[in-house]
Design a protein around this motif. Structure first.
Motif, PDB file in Angstrom:
ATOM      1  N   GLU A 365      -0.826   1.943   6.099  1.00 45.34           N
ATOM      2  CA  GLU A 365      -1.269   1.775   4.717  1.00 45.34           C
ATOM      3  C   GLU A 365      -0.221   2.305   3.748  1.00 45.34           C
ATOM      4  O   GLU A 365       0.092   1.664   2.735  1.00 45.34           O
ATOM      5  N   GLU A 366       0.315   3.483   4.037  1.00 39.47           N
ATOM      6  CA  GLU A 366       1.343   4.052   3.168  1.00 39.47           C
ATOM      7  C   GLU A 366       2.613   3.189   3.196  1.00 39.47           C
ATOM      8  O   GLU A 366       3.299   3.040   2.189  1.00 39.47           O
ATOM      9  N   THR A 367       2.890   2.604   4.369  1.00 40.68           N
ATOM     10  CA  THR A 367       4.085   1.762   4.498  1.00 40.68           C
ATOM     11  C   THR A 367       3.958   0.505   3.655  1.00 40.68           C
ATOM     12  O   THR A 367       4.905   0.106   2.969  1.00 40.68           O
ATOM     13  N   ILE A 368       2.784  -0.139   3.682  1.00 39.44           N
ATOM     14  CA  ILE A 368       2.623  -1.363   2.901  1.00 39.44           C
ATOM     15  C   ILE A 368       2.609  -1.046   1.405  1.00 39.44           C
ATOM     16  O   ILE A 368       3.114  -1.829   0.586  1.00 39.44           O
ATOM     17  N   LYS A 369       2.068   0.115   1.016  1.00 33.98           N
ATOM     18  CA  LYS A 369       2.137   0.520  -0.392  1.00 33.98           C
ATOM     19  C   LYS A 369       3.588   0.747  -0.807  1.00 33.98           C
ATOM     20  O   LYS A 369       4.006   0.377  -1.904  1.00 33.98           O
ATOM     21  N   TRP A 370       4.340   1.360   0.092  1.00 32.19           N
ATOM     22  CA  TRP A 370       5.748   1.667  -0.188  1.00 32.19           C
ATOM     23  C   TRP A 370       6.544   0.390  -0.427  1.00 32.19           C
ATOM     24  O   TRP A 370       7.311   0.291  -1.377  1.00 32.19           O
ATOM     25  N   ILE A 371       6.343  -0.612   0.413  1.00 31.94           N
ATOM     26  CA  ILE A 371       7.116  -1.850   0.269  1.00 31.94           C
ATOM     27  C   ILE A 371       6.582  -2.708  -0.871  1.00 31.94           C
ATOM     28  O   ILE A 371       7.337  -3.463  -1.500  1.00 31.94           O
TER      29      ILE A 371
END
Length: 538
Positions: A365-371
């Motif tokens: 979830e944090e990764t998709i928010k980051w990208i």
């Protein structure tokens, strides 16, 4: 995409600065209360391991680059970069996947084909992203809603999205032109060609009439393509009736004919006419003599600097050297027996394998928010321009790169690369910012850079611009071995037909077609037709 006013752009960058200040908190707490922090709980910042292609000879390491250090403050997410030099990306990627020693995410151009993405997605190595996008990626959600063709381009036949795209809607940045030496045209009293016949006649005058005016009528190269004669071939498709589908149609060896049917290019009679034309150019000594041997890029650039190159193709004339840009004029397309079409033009989803999250990822979830940040206007502008007062200043209401970038010894592009990442190497997982502003920040215009106008590009552009169609794992299993054999055979045959070793007007063409049919051309066409139908109806 629609152009955006600079005022909106400036506001977006101001918000980026505010976000950075808020998330860092000014006291080193990592901004744990910020919505985009990636944890939102006051705990230690999230760390994500990502593999990334780098250019170590000309750019800082990613952990040292201003943009990534700044974004870490803004997002509260720390990236543990696995930095791989450009020259070894393919080898390293293959080793990672075969050994199972791969990171939590892959960022940017890492050499993955769409076949590999679908395969690793089916195996569960690459995570499906559509639900993560729906709940955690508002920018991507908006992008897919506004431009469904982009979502279609990244959606696999099983309905999952395993990878994210590189998006650029600029027609000039996504297309190729013939660049004609305008100095030579002026010397000979000629106008830029508009038809194949005019193009041929011009090349002959370049060959015969001391076009560069140095007193030596034998040192000109009318046509010079360094190491990629396929560019000329693909451009000619639009003049010989095989341009529908755009660049990715040609790269998949298919086009839509006037009867609305999908057909193969490499066995078509129109393809034979393209090769006949190229064979004539070779026989008339209008091509560089090293076209099919080993034309080194550096030698070609040196010839360009000596005003010895008449015509070449690229996105912009700077490919032949910044000092020669004003010596050339762009010609988008030539009228031929099959019409006039700018067919070397890409789909807005120019790359579809630019970001993947693996099954090792502890924080999807944090990764998709980051990208997701990079697919909004704020992130797009930040990734290319940087921040006011750091990488650019406002001059007369327009952004201008700081002197350190503008006067960089290697040029402004490499100067900007010392601060921001999305200006070199291409095909990053993000939405490119406004095309005009990309030139304004360098003190240039679209005409300055491309030596031709977008209006003419729009006039001649092909109506359909397909992406590379997403295959199923079963389709990949069939097409990969078929294309491996076919592409090798076409490469060998091209040289033999164009140089005259094989007679393109005789029985050897029929033998060529029969050989391709034996290699599986018919089955390949069946699969491509099915993929086109699936794409069109999705």
């Amino acid at each position: 995409m629609k152009k955006k006013a600079w005022k909106a752009f400036a506001v977006g960058l101001s918000l980026a600065a505010v976000t950075a200040g808020c998330s860092s908190g000014g006291n080193g707490d990592g901004g744990n209360d910020a919505e985009g922090s990636g944890n939102g709980s006051g705990s230690e910042a999230v760390t994500i391991q990502m593999a990334k292609r780098i250019f170590p000879d000309i750019a800082p390491a990613p952990q040292d680059l201003w943009m990534w250090k700044e974004y870490e403050k803004m997002s509260g997410v720390k990236v543990d970069w696995v930095a791989i030099p450009d020259a070894t990306v393919g080898e390293k990627k293959n080793l990672m996947m075969s050994s199972g020693d791969y990171p939590e995410a892959f960022f940017g151009s890492m050499g993955f084909s769409i076949d590999e993405v679908v395969k690793y997605g089916a195996q569960g190595i690459f995570l499906p992203l559509e639900e993560l996008i729906e709940t955690n990626a508002p920018n991507l959600t908006d992008l897919f809603a506004k431009y469904p063709e982009i979502k279609k381009a990244v959606t696999a036949p099983d309905g999952h999205i395993y990878s994210l795209p590189y998006v650029d809607s600029s027609i000039m940045d996504a297309s190729l032109r013939y660049y004609v030496n305008h100095t030579w045209l002026t010397n000979l009293g000629l106008e830029p060609p508009q038809t194949i016949d005019e193009f041929t006649a011009m090349l002959k005058e370049f060959r015969d009439k001391d076009a560069n005016g140095n007193g030596d009528p034998s040192d000109e190269y009318p046509l010079a393509y360094p190491g990629n004669i396929g560019m000329l071939e693909q451009q000619l498709f639009g003049s010989f009736g095989m341009g529908n589908g755009g660049l990715q149609g040609a790269s998949q060896w298919i086009y839509k004919d006037t009867d609305d049917q999908i057909k193969l290019i490499f066995t078509d009679g129109k393809y034979r006419e393209v090769w006949k034309y190229m064979a004539m150019l070779w026989q008339e000594e209008l091509m560089h003599p090293e076209t099919f041997t080993n034309m080194e890029y550096g030698n070609w650039v040196a010839a360009g600097a000596k005003n010895q190159v008449g015509v070449f193709s690229w996105v912009s004339p700077s490919y032949i050297g910044d000092k020669m840009v004003e010596s050339y004029v762009g010609v988008h397309a030539l009228e031929g027996p099959g019409g006039r079409m700018l067919n070397w033009i890409d789909n807005p989803a120019r790359g579809v394998t630019q970001f993947m999250i693996t099954d090792k990822n502890k924080h999807p979830e944090e990764t998709i928010k980051w990208i997701d940040f990079w697919y909004g206007e704020e992130g797009a502008n930040f990734g290319f321009f940087g921040k006011e007062g750091v990488t650019y200043n406002m001059v007369d209401g327009k952004p201008k790169y700081i002197d350190e970038i503008a006067n960089y010894e290697g040029g402004q592009q490499l100067g900007a690369l010392q601060y921001v990442d999305n200006v070199y190497g291409g095909f990053y997982p993000y939405l490119e910012p406004d095309a005009v502003m990309r030139r304004v920040v360098k003190g240039a215009t679209m005409m300055d850079e491309f030596r031709q106008t977008p209006e003419d590009a729009e006039k001649y552009a092909t109506g359909e611009r397909w992406p590379k169609f997403m295959p199923s794992a079963e389709e990949s299993g069939e097409t990969i071995p078929i294309l491996t054999d076919i592409n090798q055979y076409i490469t060998e045959s091209r040289v033999k037909f164009i140089t005259g070793e094989w007679d393109i007007n005789g029985a050897q063409w029929d033998d060529y077609v029969k050989t391709l049919e034996q290699m599986g051309a018919g089955r390949y066409l069946e699969i491509k037709k099915a993929q086109y139908e699936r794409y069109s109806n999705s």
